[in-house]
Design an enzyme around this catalytic site. Sequence first.
Site, mmCIF file in Angstrom:
data_model
loop_
_atom_site.group_PDB
_atom_site.id
_atom_site.type_symbol
_atom_site.label_atom_id
_atom_site.label_comp_id
_atom_site.label_asym_id
_atom_site.label_seq_id
_atom_site.Cartn_x
_atom_site.Cartn_y
_atom_site.Cartn_z
ATOM 1 N N LYS A 6 75.558 95.944 63.967
ATOM 2 C CA LYS A 6 75.324 94.500 64.048
ATOM 3 C C LYS A 6 74.205 94.141 63.075
ATOM 4 C CE LYS A 6 71.927 94.688 67.826
ATOM 5 N NZ LYS A 6 71.640 94.290 69.214
ATOM 6 N N ASP A 41 53.132 82.881 66.188
ATOM 7 C CA ASP A 41 53.069 83.481 67.518
ATOM 8 C C ASP A 41 53.298 84.986 67.518
ATOM 9 O OD1 ASP A 41 55.843 83.269 66.861
ATOM 10 O OD2 ASP A 41 56.321 83.541 68.980
ATOM 11 N N THR A 84 59.798 80.896 57.437
ATOM 12 C CA THR A 84 60.586 81.559 58.465
ATOM 13 C C THR A 84 61.419 82.688 57.880
ATOM 14 O OG1 THR A 84 62.339 81.239 60.121
ATOM 15 C CG2 THR A 84 62.394 79.833 58.173
ATOM 16 N N ASP A 102 55.187 79.137 61.360
ATOM 17 C CA ASP A 102 56.358 79.946 61.642
ATOM 18 C C ASP A 102 57.366 79.084 62.397
ATOM 19 O OD1 ASP A 102 58.008 82.207 61.918
ATOM 20 O OD2 ASP A 102 57.146 82.652 63.877
ATOM 21 N N LYS A 103 58.599 79.525 62.471
ATOM 22 C CA LYS A 103 59.613 78.747 63.194
ATOM 23 C C LYS A 103 59.874 79.322 64.587
ATOM 24 C CE LYS A 103 64.026 79.182 62.535
ATOM 25 N NZ LYS A 103 64.511 79.356 63.930
ATOM 26 N N THR A 104 60.357 80.541 64.643
ATOM 27 C CA THR A 104 60.746 81.130 65.908
ATOM 28 C C THR A 104 59.527 81.407 66.765
ATOM 29 O OG1 THR A 104 62.632 82.173 64.826
ATOM 30 C CG2 THR A 104 62.009 83.012 66.986
ATOM 31 N N ARG A 119 71.241 80.869 66.052
ATOM 32 C CA ARG A 119 70.923 82.119 65.352
ATOM 33 C C ARG A 119 72.069 83.087 65.589
ATOM 34 N NH1 ARG A 119 65.411 83.142 64.744
ATOM 35 N NH2 ARG A 119 65.623 85.277 65.493
ATOM 36 N N PHE A 151 66.971 99.394 62.420
ATOM 37 C CA PHE A 151 66.781 98.146 61.678
ATOM 38 C C PHE A 151 65.463 98.186 60.919
ATOM 39 C CE2 PHE A 151 64.545 94.105 61.570
ATOM 40 C CZ PHE A 151 65.452 93.305 60.900
ATOM 41 N N ARG A 171 63.961 83.138 54.843
ATOM 42 C CA ARG A 171 64.102 84.576 54.582
ATOM 43 C C ARG A 171 62.856 85.169 53.930
ATOM 44 N NH1 ARG A 171 69.047 87.136 53.886
ATOM 45 N NH2 ARG A 171 70.430 86.715 55.655
#
Length: 908
Positions: A274, A525, A388, A106-108, A308, A251, A499
């Site tokens: 947003k 994580d 990611t 994963d990235k984040t 981001r 969301f 994505r």
Amino acid sequence: MGAVLGIGNTVWESLLGKDFHVFLSTEDSQTNPVFSGFLTFWSYIIILNTVVPISLYVSVEVLRLGHSYFINWDWQMYFSATDTPAEARTTTLNEELGQVQFIFSDKTGTLTQNIMVFRKCSINGQTYGDIYNEFHQKVEITEKTACVDFSYNPLRDTKFTFYDNRLVEAVKQEDPSVQEFFRLLSLCHTVMSEEKQEGGLVYQAQSPDEGALVTAARNVGFVFRSRTPETITVQEMGQSVTYQLLAILDFNNVRKRMSVIVQNPLGQIKLYCKGADTIIFERLHSSESELMEITSDHLSEFAGEGLRTLALAHRDLDEGYFKEWMKKYLFASTVIENRDDGLAALYEEIEQDLRLLGATAIEDKLQDGVPETISRLGLADIKIWVLTGDKQETAVNIGYSCRMLRDDMDEVFLISGNSLLEVQRDLRRAKEHIVGWSQVSRVSEVDSEPYSGSVLEEMIIPEYALVINGNSLAHALDLSLQCVFLEVACLCSAVICCRVTPLQKAQVVELVKTHTKAVTLAIGDGANDVSMIKMAHIGVGISGQEGMQAVLSSDFSFAQFRYLQRLLLVHGHWSYLRMCHFLRYFFYKNFAFTLVHFWYGFFCGFSAQTVYDQWFITLFNIVFTSLPVIAMGLFDQDVNDRTSLRYPCLYKAGQMNLHFNKRHFFLCALQGLATSFLLFFIPFGAFSVLLKEDGLNLDQQALAVTVSTCLVIAVSVQIGLDTQYWTAINHLFIFGSVAVYFALMFALQSNGMFVFTSSFPFVGTSRNTLSELNVWLVVLLTTVVCVLPGLVVTFCRVDLFPTPTDKVRQLQLGRGQGQGPRSPSLRRVRRSSSHRSAYAFSHQHGYGELITSGRNMKSPDCPAPSAAPGPSPRHHNWIHNVLKKKNEVDCAPEENTVSDRKRADDTD
């Protein structure tokens, strides 16, 4: 072997058995030869089963448990900031850590810190966040750069830093666009606020992104103070304002945006939204095209810096239109069938003709040591794929920052087709380009530092990279394109999937796991990484900012991504090497021990008579040889930890399974077979001509004691030669085992023990046999002959055909062990992008429904929380009238509790 000896018994009984009827019982002598051979077969099956004894399985589990504790005790994988040590949550995968070929990350929160900081924004076509000198040139921000003074705000967050004073001045001058921008940030969220003391606000956010945005609004003067199921209280530039919360349009992974509908004290109804820039731009009013282009350029600039981003927009709602919409919304909230689809359609209806306010840019910094870790793992020939949920541009720039992508790559293939045919065409073009024009090149560079002897470091030059977005990946995972996608991806040195959903992460891991047969490792994580972690052979969880879901689902856990290199290149490499050495030696010693019975069968009429004393057979694997081989399996190492990190190429032996395979097993069996042959025939041949000092011949019991003594000494010498890293424990166990053998044999074969019980038939045999000098000469001859061939082969192999490990060991011995690993020369590259930036949302469903239901808070103006998922009926009188007219509509049942939501997130 049992079949051969069983058939031998049948033949022997047929040809020679009658000659022994004189001293064999009549009943045995009348036994059918075929039936006798059948019984002998099963007897030898029992005798020869010590080739793979039960102690092997016990010893393997002891080794795995020890290797797990070594990981837990490694202080270099301990993160003091959060008091988090590394933890091995399983004991069955330690050796597989030394064979990993693919890492899915994963990235984040994994490569990055997942601690979001508000850095820049674009408001009404104007960017804020950079600072300029008197010549209007951008100045680099350093630790010495002065921060904006927020002391005018008593409710500020003292940890928040910002450097552009123009933004604060615009807020103070009551610029309507700027104030509406931060008003949106203070209202459009699902953050919970806790104020234990006056001004001491603590925010609990669904995601770090959301917390950073609310904190930014708080510091500039729009302070989110509290919420109820029906209201939101914000302190705007010192004045407390309470907004009526009419609805939260939550969301999710499909919407990629969230909205709130509020009514201010003046009675105006507003929608604040947003979300991802592409989603927001599709819903803007036609008059916003010019501002949209300017903001789009700003978003591209932010993405080029690896930030981001979110786009922000709002809409003024007519009261009459909202009443009609609310009627449909309340009805859709109570429908059981297709409830989500109906709500989604209503959300889509009202989120139109938006007015663009601007965009935010949040920084998520790389964790310490990430570029070095990825570079070193790349030198170990481990392919790293980043999966990611961010958009392509942010993921690509993070890829350059962490050295997955490099400027010297021949090509970075971007797969962004929207149909199956487009994705197929792009993948085939990429494959033709790679196969037709270049191949992955391997170069060997000689270590330039002075040392005796030359060691070649093999490095892989990354030539190609593949970047694919979520829509294209959905087509690439189709059965018709799976193989092509996997082939192209495996030809690339770096793969980034943008994505992607949690399900797609698991599908990518499953694809590689199924078709390549390689050992895979997934690291993440958050809860959205759980499916990927469970799908891989090895799951690693990082205890970060997103809870413990990933850790609880993992096999290994630690606090920082940089510890992965030590887990694989040190602990994984050692665990694999130790287990291989353990198995090779274990099979060798047990073949040597057991096959003596095979040779003896040809001299005892195939009668299943054992060579050794029964107590020696019982104690051989449990006492005499158990501890030395366990010590070797626990502590042995080819090179130390610093050298393992210095030369990642040593890890490749595990990937190719070079230390234990069918060839090695055959060689171990062959060595054990040869040793057993020598162990039996050298003493047997010597005893046929030797006489004791009293002139008597040495009997079968003397032969058994001599063979067992030769066996224990030979295998002890052999494990000493095989041990590459000596510790005090190795010395104690090896020499102690030999001493224990003699002590027990003399004790168990003593006269006193026989008087105590008749279960010890070898009375005085050890004392009588080992007191003969000729016997010791036989023991010495047998041991030397058994060990010498293997020793000669090993020396010749190291001298004539040295492996990379042999070269590095020579280098380590020549240069000493005090020097640390040489880190590759790394520099961080910042890339600019012409594409739009990424949205900053977590993958899980939002908490809007939970907030409006009131189940997680107590409303001051209503005694019990509302059970309906929509707004409370006490918001306004006219909404109350609507409810009266629609009294036939019942409130929806309380379906989604907190535990249900968590289960749904885990399922996603």
